[in-house]
Design a protein around this motif. Structure first.
Motif, mmCIF file in Angstrom:
data_model
loop_
_atom_site.group_PDB
_atom_site.id
_atom_site.type_symbol
_atom_site.label_atom_id
_atom_site.label_comp_id
_atom_site.label_asym_id
_atom_site.label_seq_id
_atom_site.Cartn_x
_atom_site.Cartn_y
_atom_site.Cartn_z
ATOM 1 N N TYR A 226 0.832 -1.203 0.000
ATOM 2 C CA TYR A 226 0.000 0.000 0.000
ATOM 3 C C TYR A 226 0.863 1.248 0.000
ATOM 4 O O TYR A 226 0.616 2.209 -0.749
ATOM 5 C CB TYR A 226 -0.910 -0.028 1.226
ATOM 6 N N GLN A 227 1.925 1.235 0.822
ATOM 7 C CA GLN A 227 2.812 2.395 0.882
ATOM 8 C C GLN A 227 3.547 2.598 -0.435
ATOM 9 O O GLN A 227 3.730 3.739 -0.877
ATOM 10 C CB GLN A 227 3.815 2.219 2.015
ATOM 11 N N ALA B 141 1.151 4.188 -2.793
ATOM 12 C CA ALA B 141 0.940 5.587 -2.438
ATOM 13 C C ALA B 141 2.147 6.431 -2.844
ATOM 14 O O ALA B 141 1.996 7.573 -3.282
ATOM 15 C CB ALA B 141 0.697 5.716 -0.941
ATOM 16 N N ALA B 142 3.345 5.846 -2.740
ATOM 17 C CA ALA B 142 4.546 6.600 -3.115
ATOM 18 C C ALA B 142 4.688 6.681 -4.629
ATOM 19 O O ALA B 142 5.244 7.643 -5.150
ATOM 20 C CB ALA B 142 5.784 5.947 -2.509
#
Lengths: 135, 88
Positions: free
Chosen positions: A114-115, A118-119
């Motif tokens: 998920y990170q 998002a990045a």
């Protein structure tokens, strides 16, 4: 005297080996089996090697030194190999047993994914914010 | 030359048979790889006891080499299971 102490240490090591191998057969899934077998068999084999060194004593120096070297080597490498095997088993899709209660590796992997998403896409969110501000 | 009690040798052979059960029965490939790894560690212990029994130190050299090759084999099998090549 040396031989008595060495025989006692070897006996304890063999007991650990037997218990580890019983765990290898009895436990429900591969992660539990690795837990039992690796720890017990590593400690048991190290105790057997230390017992061999004690029994051989100072009279048989090459035997004792090689035995201690072997014990140190097994103590260093066996957990690394077991860790790599557990990781390979998880990544190749071996399921946990049904009575498992927590799978923190899966949680951390989904969080990392998920990170990373998002990045990787900051511009979309920024444009969303910009649309929201203009509206 | 130091005698080893027969009980210890029988117990180690029992351990080896339990490992062989897991290698033969194991439902997945990582189970079998784990059984081979544990069997290698047991063989190191057995070889060390043989060296103590006969009083010849080159048995310990065999044990050291066996531990090394068992470790490399476990790492290679784990990488193969993970789906990566050996040189990654």
């Amino acid at each position: 005297m040396n031989e008595t102490i060495g025989a006692i240490v070897i006996g304890i090591g063999v007991a650990f080996d037997v218990l580890g191998c019983i765990g290898l057969v009895r436990l429900p899934d591969i992660y539990n089996r690795l837990q039992a077998a690796t720890k017990c068999v590593t400690l048991g084999t190290c105790m057997i090697l230390v017992g061999v060194a004690i029994s051989a004593g100072w009279d048989a120096q090459p035997l004792a030194i090689k035995s201690l070297l072997c014990a140190v080597f097994i103590l260093l490498t066996s957990p690394v190999g077991a860790h790599a095997l557990a990781r390979g088993a998880y990544r190749s899709g071996v399921a946990l047993c049904k009575t498992s209660v927590v799978d923190e590796y899966a949680e951390s992997r989904t969080l990392a994914r998920y990170q990373a998403q998002a990045a990787a896409t900051p511009t979309d969110q920024e444009s969303d914010h910009a649309k929201a501000e203009t509206a | 030359m130091i005698g080893i009690p027969a009980v210890i040798l029988f117990a180690l052979v029992l351990c080896a048979f339990l490992c062989l059960y897991r290698i033969g029965r194991g439902p997945s490939a990582p189970d079998r790889a784990m059984g081979i790894d544990i069997l290698g560690t047991l063989i190191v212990a057995f070889t060390a006891l043989t060296g103590l029994h006969t009083g010849r130190d080159w048995y310990l050299s065999i044990a050291l080499a066996w531990a090394l090759i068992s470790f490399i084999g476990a790492i290679a099998l784990a990488k193969n299971l993970e789906g990566r090549a050996y040189d990654e």
